[in-house]
Structure formats: structure tokens, C-alpha cells
Design a protein around this motif. Structure first.
Motif, PDB file in Angstrom:
ATOM      1  N   UNK A 151     -12.644  23.689  29.758  1.00 52.05           N
ATOM      2  CA  UNK A 151     -14.078  23.519  30.029  1.00 52.05           C
ATOM      3  C   UNK A 151     -14.796  24.855  29.836  1.00 52.05           C
ATOM      4  N   UNK A 152     -14.199  25.931  30.347  1.00 52.62           N
ATOM      5  CA  UNK A 152     -14.800  27.261  30.207  1.00 52.62           C
ATOM      6  C   UNK A 152     -14.904  27.657  28.745  1.00 52.62           C
ATOM      7  N   UNK A 153     -13.873  27.377  27.968  1.00 56.77           N
ATOM      8  CA  UNK A 153     -13.897  27.715  26.545  1.00 56.77           C
ATOM      9  C   UNK A 153     -15.022  26.972  25.833  1.00 56.77           C
ATOM     10  N   UNK A 154     -15.185  25.693  26.157  1.00 58.31           N
ATOM     11  CA  UNK A 154     -16.267  24.914  25.548  1.00 58.31           C
ATOM     12  C   UNK A 154     -17.637  25.456  25.936  1.00 58.31           C
ATOM     13  N   UNK A 155     -17.775  25.864  27.196  1.00 60.63           N
ATOM     14  CA  UNK A 155     -19.039  26.441  27.647  1.00 60.63           C
ATOM     15  C   UNK A 155     -19.319  27.767  26.942  1.00 60.63           C
ATOM     16  N   UNK A 156     -18.286  28.587  26.764  1.00 64.37           N
ATOM     17  CA  UNK A 156     -18.467  29.851  26.059  1.00 64.37           C
ATOM     18  C   UNK A 156     -18.906  29.615  24.615  1.00 64.37           C
ATOM     19  N   UNK A 157     -18.338  28.619  23.988  1.00 65.12           N
ATOM     20  CA  UNK A 157     -18.735  28.299  22.613  1.00 65.12           C
ATOM     21  C   UNK A 157     -20.191  27.851  22.559  1.00 65.12           C
ATOM     22  N   UNK A 158     -20.590  27.043  23.527  1.00 66.41           N
ATOM     23  CA  UNK A 158     -21.980  26.571  23.569  1.00 66.41           C
ATOM     24  C   UNK A 158     -22.938  27.738  23.790  1.00 66.41           C
ATOM     25  N   UNK A 159     -22.571  28.668  24.661  1.00 72.11           N
ATOM     26  CA  UNK A 159     -23.409  29.849  24.905  1.00 72.11           C
ATOM     27  C   UNK A 159     -23.533  30.662  23.619  1.00 72.11           C
ATOM     28  N   UNK A 160     -22.427  30.846  22.924  1.00 72.27           N
ATOM     29  CA  UNK A 160     -22.458  31.587  21.664  1.00 72.27           C
ATOM     30  C   UNK A 160     -23.380  30.937  20.648  1.00 72.27           C
ATOM     31  N   UNK A 161     -23.339  29.617  20.553  1.00 73.76           N
ATOM     32  CA  UNK A 161     -24.225  28.906  19.632  1.00 73.76           C
ATOM     33  C   UNK A 161     -25.690  29.093  20.020  1.00 73.76           C
ATOM     34  N   UNK A 162     -25.980  29.003  21.316  1.00 76.03           N
ATOM     35  CA  UNK A 162     -27.352  29.191  21.787  1.00 76.03           C
ATOM     36  C   UNK A 162     -27.863  30.597  21.483  1.00 76.03           C
ATOM     37  N   UNK A 201     -26.198  44.856  18.859  1.00 76.93           N
ATOM     38  CA  UNK A 201     -25.063  45.655  19.305  1.00 76.93           C
ATOM     39  C   UNK A 201     -24.429  45.044  20.553  1.00 76.93           C
ATOM     40  N   UNK A 202     -25.257  44.697  21.540  1.00 79.81           N
ATOM     41  CA  UNK A 202     -24.750  44.095  22.771  1.00 79.81           C
ATOM     42  C   UNK A 202     -24.110  42.735  22.490  1.00 79.81           C
ATOM     43  N   UNK A 203     -24.675  41.995  21.554  1.00 75.22           N
ATOM     44  CA  UNK A 203     -24.136  40.685  21.201  1.00 75.22           C
ATOM     45  C   UNK A 203     -22.740  40.833  20.609  1.00 75.22           C
ATOM     46  N   UNK A 204     -22.554  41.845  19.748  1.00 77.11           N
ATOM     47  CA  UNK A 204     -21.236  42.055  19.159  1.00 77.11           C
ATOM     48  C   UNK A 204     -20.198  42.353  20.234  1.00 77.11           C
ATOM     49  N   UNK A 205     -20.576  43.173  21.203  1.00 75.60           N
ATOM     50  CA  UNK A 205     -19.661  43.504  22.295  1.00 75.60           C
ATOM     51  C   UNK A 205     -19.322  42.240  23.086  1.00 75.60           C
ATOM     52  N   UNK A 206     -20.356  41.456  23.418  1.00 78.72           N
ATOM     53  CA  UNK A 206     -20.152  40.223  24.165  1.00 78.72           C
ATOM     54  C   UNK A 206     -19.259  39.259  23.382  1.00 78.72           C
ATOM     55  N   UNK A 207     -19.553  39.064  22.113  1.00 77.39           N
ATOM     56  CA  UNK A 207     -18.775  38.123  21.309  1.00 77.39           C
ATOM     57  C   UNK A 207     -17.335  38.582  21.135  1.00 77.39           C
ATOM     58  N   UNK A 208     -17.119  39.888  21.052  1.00 73.08           N
ATOM     59  CA  UNK A 208     -15.745  40.390  20.977  1.00 73.08           C
ATOM     60  C   UNK A 208     -14.971  40.034  22.245  1.00 73.08           C
ATOM     61  N   UNK A 209     -15.637  40.194  23.393  1.00 69.32           N
ATOM     62  CA  UNK A 209     -14.986  39.853  24.665  1.00 69.32           C
ATOM     63  C   UNK A 209     -14.751  38.348  24.763  1.00 69.32           C
ATOM     64  N   UNK A 210     -15.731  37.557  24.350  1.00 71.60           N
ATOM     65  CA  UNK A 210     -15.580  36.095  24.353  1.00 71.60           C
ATOM     66  C   UNK A 210     -14.431  35.696  23.432  1.00 71.60           C
ATOM     67  N   UNK A 211     -14.347  36.329  22.292  1.00 69.35           N
ATOM     68  CA  UNK A 211     -13.255  36.051  21.360  1.00 69.35           C
ATOM     69  C   UNK A 211     -11.899  36.397  21.975  1.00 69.35           C
ATOM     70  N   UNK A 212     -11.835  37.529  22.683  1.00 64.76           N
ATOM     71  CA  UNK A 212     -10.596  37.900  23.371  1.00 64.76           C
ATOM     72  C   UNK A 212     -10.207  36.841  24.399  1.00 64.76           C
ATOM     73  N   UNK A 213     -11.202  36.363  25.150  1.00 58.27           N
ATOM     74  CA  UNK A 213     -10.944  35.337  26.155  1.00 58.27           C
ATOM     75  C   UNK A 213     -10.454  34.055  25.482  1.00 58.27           C
ATOM     76  N   UNK A 214     -11.101  33.662  24.395  1.00 58.06           N
ATOM     77  CA  UNK A 214     -10.695  32.448  23.695  1.00 58.06           C
ATOM     78  C   UNK A 214      -9.282  32.575  23.133  1.00 58.06           C
ATOM     79  N   UNK A 215      -8.934  33.733  22.610  1.00 58.12           N
ATOM     80  CA  UNK A 215      -7.572  33.952  22.106  1.00 58.12           C
ATOM     81  C   UNK A 215      -6.556  33.854  23.235  1.00 58.12           C
TER      82      UNK A 215
END
Length: 130
Positions: A67-78, A104-118
């Protein structure tokens, strides 16, 4: 396996109550045997039967993680949709500076989200192998 089955020419017919069948079926489905006949044969001849275990707390954790992974993906899309709209406003100098900083902040956030998803994917793969 074909040769082993070709030697099996004798049948045993067994009648069970629905409750008895349900009990055997439940135990069979908890095992790694693909066929009920394999399970019964192993049980009759005292061969080892491998059963599958599930840790309920781990199952609950995995469900919450999905559920958290799906929510993170939705946040990224938004976030991506917002950035696309903001790029349309970049003629205003203040927005342009904000957009650069935000990227710049988005890249940092997305990198962390990607780490979490992995990490979630690794846990899910390990869970599915159990």
C-alpha cells in the motif's frame, strides 16, 4: 517421473466425509506437493512432506508495504504533474528560481523513494520465496 507413474497400475478407492476431505485438502495445500495423490502417497509411506509457513506479522507488513509503495508512486505522479504545469509559468523570474531549486529537491526525494521501492521489492521477493 513418467517411468515412475507408468508402474502405478493399482488403484485404491477411499470414501471420506466432507469434513475429512476438507482436513486432508487443507494439509495438502499447506504442503509443497502439487497433487493430492502425491501428498497422500508421501503420507502413507512416511516420506518427508515439506510444508509452507507464513509469518502473519510479516504478511501484514508486506500488505502495508505494498500500500505504501502504491501511495509513493501516486505522490510521484502528482509531483510530476505539478512540475509540468509550473514549467509553463517559468517566464516569471521568481518562479524560475523556485523551479530550479525544486527540481534539485525533487531529485533527492525521488532517489530516496526509489531506494525505498527497491528495498520493498527485495523484501517482497524474499517473502514470496518463503
Amino acid at each position: 517421473m513418467e517411468r515412475e507413474n507408468s508402474n502405478r497400475t493399482r488403484r485404491i478407492t477411499l470414501r471420506l466425509t466432507p469434513e475429512e476431505y476438507t482436513k486432508i485438502e487443507h494439509k495438502w495445500k499447506a504442503s509443497t506437493c502439487r497433487k493430492l495423490s502425491d501428498y497422500v502417497r508421501k503420507h502413507l509411506f512416511d516420506k518427508p512432506i515439506t510444508t509452507q509457513y507464513r509469518n502473519q506479522s510479516l504478511d501484514d507488513f508486506i500488505e502495508e508495504t505494498v500500500v505504501l509503495r502504491n501511495e509513493l508512486s501516486a505522490i510521484g505522479n502528482n509531483v510530476n504533474q505539478v512540475v509540468k504545469k509550473m514549467h509553463a509559468l517559468q517566464q516569471i523570474p521568481e518562479f524560475k528560481q523556485w523551479i530550479v531549486r525544486y527540481e534539485l529537491e525533487k531529485k533527492i526525494l525521488f532517489n530516496k523513494v526509489n531506494d525505498i521501492q527497491n528495498h520493498i521489492q527485495k523484501i517482497t521477493d524474499k517473502w514470496l520465496q518463503s
